[in-house]
Design a protein around this motif. Structure first.
Motif, PDB file in Angstrom:
ATOM      1  N   ALA A 278       0.169   4.589  -3.740  1.00  0.00           N
ATOM      2  CA  ALA A 278      -1.089   3.919  -4.093  1.00  0.00           C
ATOM      3  C   ALA A 278      -1.358   3.972  -5.595  1.00  0.00           C
ATOM      4  O   ALA A 278      -1.777   2.991  -6.199  1.00  0.00           O
ATOM      5  CB  ALA A 278      -2.236   4.564  -3.324  1.00  0.00           C
ATOM      6  N   GLY A 299       0.166   0.683  -5.764  1.00  0.00           N
ATOM      7  CA  GLY A 299      -0.001  -0.215  -4.623  1.00  0.00           C
ATOM      8  C   GLY A 299       1.295  -0.604  -3.954  1.00  0.00           C
ATOM      9  O   GLY A 299       1.369  -1.619  -3.253  1.00  0.00           O
ATOM     10  N   THR A 300       2.347   0.183  -4.164  1.00  0.00           N
ATOM     11  CA  THR A 300       3.629  -0.113  -3.520  1.00  0.00           C
ATOM     12  C   THR A 300       3.528   0.121  -2.014  1.00  0.00           C
ATOM     13  O   THR A 300       2.950   1.114  -1.565  1.00  0.00           O
ATOM     14  CB  THR A 300       4.742   0.767  -4.143  1.00  0.00           C
ATOM     15  OG1 THR A 300       4.894   0.392  -5.509  1.00  0.00           O
ATOM     16  CG2 THR A 300       6.054   0.587  -3.421  1.00  0.00           C
ATOM     17  N   GLN A 301       4.067  -0.855  -1.258  1.00  0.00           N
ATOM     18  CA  GLN A 301       3.998  -0.770   0.201  1.00  0.00           C
ATOM     19  C   GLN A 301       5.258  -0.128   0.787  1.00  0.00           C
ATOM     20  O   GLN A 301       6.330  -0.197   0.193  1.00  0.00           O
ATOM     21  CB  GLN A 301       3.861  -2.184   0.795  1.00  0.00           C
ATOM     22  CG  GLN A 301       2.724  -3.003   0.239  1.00  0.00           C
ATOM     23  CD  GLN A 301       1.370  -2.383   0.597  1.00  0.00           C
ATOM     24  OE1 GLN A 301       1.153  -1.959   1.731  1.00  0.00           O
ATOM     25  NE2 GLN A 301       0.477  -2.317  -0.373  1.00  0.00           N
ATOM     26  N   SER A 302       5.071   0.446   1.955  1.00  0.00           N
ATOM     27  CA  SER A 302       6.223   0.960   2.683  1.00  0.00           C
ATOM     28  C   SER A 302       7.101  -0.239   3.044  1.00  0.00           C
ATOM     29  O   SER A 302       6.589  -1.294   3.430  1.00  0.00           O
ATOM     30  CB  SER A 302       5.760   1.674   3.958  1.00  0.00           C
ATOM     31  OG  SER A 302       6.807   2.472   4.443  1.00  0.00           O
ATOM     32  N   GLN A 304       8.862  -1.928   0.972  1.00  0.00           N
ATOM     33  CA  GLN A 304       9.121  -2.736  -0.213  1.00  0.00           C
ATOM     34  C   GLN A 304      10.439  -2.273  -0.864  1.00  0.00           C
ATOM     35  O   GLN A 304      10.809  -1.103  -0.722  1.00  0.00           O
ATOM     36  CB  GLN A 304       7.954  -2.541  -1.190  1.00  0.00           C
ATOM     37  CG  GLN A 304       7.792  -3.654  -2.189  1.00  0.00           C
ATOM     38  CD  GLN A 304       6.461  -3.510  -2.933  1.00  0.00           C
ATOM     39  OE1 GLN A 304       5.440  -3.134  -2.341  1.00  0.00           O
ATOM     40  NE2 GLN A 304       6.499  -3.759  -4.218  1.00  0.00           N
ATOM     41  N   GLY A 366       6.512  -5.870   9.788  1.00  0.00           N
ATOM     42  CA  GLY A 366       7.033  -4.870   8.853  1.00  0.00           C
ATOM     43  C   GLY A 366       8.543  -4.830   8.862  1.00  0.00           C
ATOM     44  O   GLY A 366       9.196  -4.960   7.831  1.00  0.00           O
TER      45      GLY A 366
END
Ligand SMILES: [Zn+2]
Ligand SMILES: [Zn+2]
Length: 378
Positions: A278, A299-302, A304, A366
């Motif tokens: 985050a 803000g990196t997403q799982s 990515q 996802g």
């Protein structure tokens, strides 16, 4: 009065069987009725045939040399007239005209050797950048004692007396179609036309011995599991010291503790706590090129993926390099103490996320996007 057979074939009186045969073949090619139908030439052709029939047969030659005429004395006509000698002629004419028969001749003791293969383990960086390796190979090499000849030092192979060097023996059988001649490989020399009376003690006559030697192999950048590098003429030496086959070095790539190779791209996974994903952070990563910092943006997403362009494996053809792709896996804290829980509840309240509805969509978004990312190298 008898014809001068030596003059007919154009050889000296002390000519060897080989010289006589060569002279005959040369003339037969020139004068054969199929080549030259002129009647005078045909007459000459009959003469050289008669001369060869006599001079190629030791018994008839002896009779002739002593002043007799072996052709007329064989007389009586009919059945006995067409003896083995006559047929010898016939097959020699066939030899002279039908290349097939001539090619069939004795087979060479020397043959090309087989290809050999050796497996070579490589680390990922060696495969990625290329390397030079010293390898040990175990192949047949030319026997130095006999230089591949197969004969003991001081001796040599000799012309086989059963087939007189032809490598095959002929047999005439009579059938209702007439006389049929069949040939088969000479049993005494196995078709080689020569015999080795005293085989080389080092290689037992094979002309080659097994030996272990070192070779330096240059491995180009970009090889992968199963790539074969061909080293011409470094394989097994053939029988009779024949030319060596090729050596293939098959690459076996060892697995790397962090990177997985797909084509020329490398993949790895970085697991990050929720807060770092985050807030953003920098993670050190030991790449093939040394230490680098992977920039995790806030803000990196799982799921990515973060590509490091040009940090993969060198393309085997055409230069350039693949990418290194870092896949992010965000870890949700599983255990919270009272203070942490309180902080998270405050955060949720601030973000209006106390009772989120969740966003529903068909399938497994996802997982899909993760696969797509991996596929596109993003
Ligand atoms: Zn030898
Ligand atoms: Zn033979």
């Amino acid at each position: 009065m008898a014809t001068d057979y030596y003059a007919v074939l154009g050889v000296r009186r002390d000519a060897s069987q080989d010289e006589i045969k060569k002279a005959f073949r040369r003339l037969a090619r020139e004068l054969h009725p199929d080549v030259n139908p002129d009647p005078k030439t045909q007459e000459r052709f009959k003469e050289i045939n008669a001369a060869y029939e006599v001079l190629s047969d030791p018994q008839k030659k002896q009779v002739y040399d002593l002043g007799g005429d072996p052709l007329s004395s064989s007389g009586g006509g009919g059945a006995g007239g067409f003896g083995a000698g006559g047929f010898g002629n016939f097959s020699d004419i066939m030899d002279a005209f039908f290349g097939q028969a001539a090619q069939r001749g004795p087979r060479s003791r020397t043959r090309r050797g087989q290809d050999a293969m050796i497996r070579l383990d490589l680390e990922l960086d060696e495969a990625a950048f290329g390397t030079t390796k010293e390898i040990q190979v175990d192949t047949a090499v030319v026997c130095t004692t006999c230089s591949g000849e197969g004969a003991a030092p001081g001796t040599s192979a000799q012309t086989c007396d059963m087939c007189r060097g032809r490598g095959e023996v002929s047999q005439v059988t009579r059938s209702f179609l007439g006389q049929v001649m069949t040939s088969r490989p000479c049993p005494q020399c196995q078709g080689f036309g020569t015999v080795v009376p005293t085989p080389c003690p080092e290689c037992a006559g094979d002309g080659r011995v097994r030996s272990r030697r070192s070779l330096t192999v240059k491995i180009p950048a970009g090889v992968e599991n199963g790539t074969r590098i061909q080293l011409a003429g470094e394989g097994e030496v053939g029988p009779g010291g024949g030319p060596a086959g090729d050596l293939y070095v098959e690459i076996h790539e060892l697995s790397h503790p962090v990177f997985q190779r797909r084509g020329d791209d490398l993949h790895c996974t970085v697991t990050l706590p929720m807060t770092a994903a985050a807030l953003g952070t920098k993670c050190p990563l030991e790449t093939l090129d040394g230490m680098e910092e992977v920039d995790i943006r806030p803000g990196t997403q799982s799921g990515q993926s973060i590509p490091l362009h040009g940090r993969g494996v060198t393309h085997l053809r055409g230069g350039g390099r693949g990418d290194l792709i870092v896949h992010v896996e965000v870890q949700t804290p599983a255990k919270l103490d009272a203070q942490q829980e309180e902080l998270l509840r405050q955060l949720a309240k601030l973000r209006g996320e106390e009772r989120p509805m969740g966003q529903f969509a068909p399938g497994q978004q996802g997982l899909f996007s993760r696969l797509k990312d991996a596929f596109n190298g993003r």
